[in-house]
Design an enzyme around this catalytic site. Structure first.
Site, PDB file in Angstrom:
ATOM      1  N   CYS A   9       0.823  -1.203   0.000  1.00 18.84           N
ATOM      2  CA  CYS A   9       0.000   0.000   0.000  1.00 18.84           C
ATOM      3  C   CYS A   9       0.862   1.260   0.000  1.00 18.84           C
ATOM      4  O   CYS A   9       1.723   1.437   0.870  1.00 18.84           O
ATOM      5  CB  CYS A   9      -0.928   0.012   1.210  1.00 18.84           C
ATOM      6  SG  CYS A   9      -1.964   1.493   1.328  1.00 18.84           S
ATOM      7  N   CYS A  23      -8.112   1.864  -1.231  1.00 22.70           N
ATOM      8  CA  CYS A  23      -7.734   1.009  -0.107  1.00 22.70           C
ATOM      9  C   CYS A  23      -7.775  -0.437  -0.568  1.00 22.70           C
ATOM     10  O   CYS A  23      -8.854  -0.984  -0.843  1.00 22.70           O
ATOM     11  CB  CYS A  23      -8.678   1.219   1.080  1.00 22.70           C
ATOM     12  SG  CYS A  23      -8.322   0.130   2.486  1.00 22.70           S
ATOM     13  N   PHE A  81     -25.006 -10.759  23.196  1.00 24.38           N
ATOM     14  CA  PHE A  81     -24.424  -9.910  22.159  1.00 24.38           C
ATOM     15  C   PHE A  81     -24.663 -10.541  20.784  1.00 24.38           C
ATOM     16  O   PHE A  81     -23.739 -10.739  19.994  1.00 24.38           O
ATOM     17  CB  PHE A  81     -22.922  -9.709  22.403  1.00 24.38           C
ATOM     18  CG  PHE A  81     -22.576  -9.266  23.795  1.00 24.38           C
ATOM     19  CD1 PHE A  81     -22.680  -7.937  24.159  1.00 24.38           C
ATOM     20  CD2 PHE A  81     -22.156 -10.182  24.753  1.00 24.38           C
ATOM     21  CE1 PHE A  81     -22.366  -7.526  25.452  1.00 24.38           C
ATOM     22  CE2 PHE A  81     -21.833  -9.782  26.044  1.00 24.38           C
ATOM     23  CZ  PHE A  81     -21.949  -8.447  26.397  1.00 24.38           C
ATOM     24  N   ASP A 124     -20.553 -13.333  22.034  1.00 20.53           N
ATOM     25  CA  ASP A 124     -19.610 -12.662  21.142  1.00 20.53           C
ATOM     26  C   ASP A 124     -19.605 -11.182  21.495  1.00 20.53           C
ATOM     27  O   ASP A 124     -20.167 -10.352  20.774  1.00 20.53           O
ATOM     28  CB  ASP A 124     -20.036 -12.883  19.680  1.00 20.53           C
ATOM     29  CG  ASP A 124     -19.082 -12.232  18.692  1.00 20.53           C
ATOM     30  OD1 ASP A 124     -17.953 -11.878  19.097  1.00 20.53           O
ATOM     31  OD2 ASP A 124     -19.454 -12.073  17.512  1.00 20.53           O
ATOM     32  N   CYS A 154     -12.870 -10.710  20.335  1.00 21.78           N
ATOM     33  CA  CYS A 154     -12.005  -9.953  19.432  1.00 21.78           C
ATOM     34  C   CYS A 154     -10.910  -9.217  20.195  1.00 21.78           C
ATOM     35  O   CYS A 154     -10.237  -8.354  19.637  1.00 21.78           O
ATOM     36  CB  CYS A 154     -12.828  -8.964  18.614  1.00 21.78           C
ATOM     37  SG  CYS A 154     -13.710  -7.731  19.611  1.00 21.78           S
TER      38      CYS A 154
END
Length: 383
Positions: A72, A160, A245, A313, A340
């Site tokens: 990138c 991107c 969640f 989650d 996460c």
């Protein structure tokens, strides 16, 4: 002040760590990788302790054997560059090794012995570019892009390569609309944000409104759903499953396929719950509720007391509200925890294990190549 040194490892946030040869402080340095030897300059960015500080790479004397040229052109580690994919400076195998090392470090810091944790390789992403199905850009009405790390500066981005085809086209469409008077932020604000994904319509582009959450890597999300289905099948039939969640039902769809007669799905976002209810999944009762309310388990106790399986989650902050948790789930036998954030997962897992639970499996998944992020799928069973 300049000094020379070698990057020995990465911090929990994915920054290189180098030790000063004279003052014995360790410095966090963006854009570096273990094995890099360089010249560094101490910056005025401070931390509230006397062991760590920040520095920047002035000159790379000897690059790490894992270094590579980033694909990138917009990647940068100053106020003028995009730092959204900071690990693009290293080969992919090395990235996966560092993700696993970061997870094990988080587990060790909370009290686990990494030697007894049975953790295999990180499941790699099949796509290293063009995988992201959602993104958020900032705009001041004149320019549009991402915010540089540690700054309030919008870095204009022409393209991107991490985004999938639909999201890349969304980005181009937004750029073509500049300049735009109605995108100028209100006095006192630096920008407005636009949240988009590959399922959303770009017209009209809504300012400062978040889209319902979805996993950012479609291929990896499908792999995770398949794994969850297999794990639920292996544990046998459940009489009642609670999902915390649940969002708009990404994993609820898999849970419903087990044939469980009672599935209670909870989420704080009313729009997500409305989307889940429209799916009319068999056995599912979805409800909007604040899962971070200090007395949440007491509020739900009559509904959850006979649940034998829990699927959760949570966002990056983790479960958090553990007070009374185990008391109000007396019939629980299996917990499927999808996370996460290694740090908050380690915290919650430590509390589980201190209250009569043990790991059955732990699997790490790379949702976001070229970033420090790693996804965790763990199964806990009652001892």
């Amino acid at each position: 002040m300049l000094f020379q040194g070698e990057i020995t490892h990465l911090s929990q946030k994915g920054l290189g760590v180098v030790r000063h040869p004279e003052n014995e402080l360790s410095y966090f340095v963006a854009g570096t990788w273990p094995g890099d030897v360089g010249e560094f300059e101490i910056t005025d960015r401070t931390l509230n302790n006397k062991k760590y500080a920040y520095a920047r790479l002035v000159r790379l004397i000897q690059p790490s054997s894992h270094r590579k040229t980033p694909e990138c052109q917009f990647l940068g580690f100053s106020g003028s560059g995009c730092s959204g994919c900071p690990w693009m400076i290293a080969d992919y195998d090395s990235q996966l090794e560092q993700k696993k090392a970061s997870f094990l470090h988080a587990m060790q810091r909370i009290g686990f012995d990494p030697q007894v944790l049975s953790i295999g390789p990180v499941h790699p992403s099949p796509d290293l570019f063009g995988y992201r199905n959602r993104f958020q850009v900032k705009t001041d009405g004149r320019k549009l892009g991402f915010v540089a790390e540690g700054s309030h500066h919008i870095v204009p981005i022409e393209d991107c390569i991490a985004l999938n085809a639909i999201c890349r086209q969304h980005l181009q469409t937004l750029r073509q609309r500049l300049p735009r008077r109605e995108w100028i932020p209100a006095p006192g604000y630096d920008w407005n944000f636009i949240d988009l994904d590959d399922q959303s319509a770009i017209d009209p582009a809504q300012l400062n409104r978040k889209r319902p959450f979805q996993q950012g890597n479609s291929a990896q999300n499908l792999w995770m759903k398949t794994r969850l289905r297999q794990q639920l099948e292996q544990q046998g039939e459940s009489e009642k499953i609670v999902e915390l969640f649940c969002g708009s039902g990404n994993f609820t769809e898999i849970i419903a396929q087990t044939g469980c007669p009672q599935i209670l799905a909870y989420e704080s976002d009313p729009e997500a719950i409305a989307a889940l209810q429209q799916k009319n999944l068999p056995g599912v009762k979805a409800r909007t509720i604040d899962l971070y309310h200090p007395f949440i388990w007491k509020i739900l106790k009559n509904h959850i007391k006979d649940a034998d399986t829990l699927v959760l989650d949570p966002p990056r902050s983790g479960l958090k509200t553990l007070r009374g948790f185990f008391e109000y789930f007396p019939a629980l036998k299996t917990i499927h925890y999808i996370s996460c954030n290694s740090v908050t997962f380690a915290r919650d897992a430590w509390m589980f294990c201190k209250n009569g639970w043990k790991f059955s499996t732990i699997q790490l998944i790379d949702q976001f190549p070229h970033t420090p992020h790693v996804e965790i799928m763990a199964v806990f069973r009652k001892r």
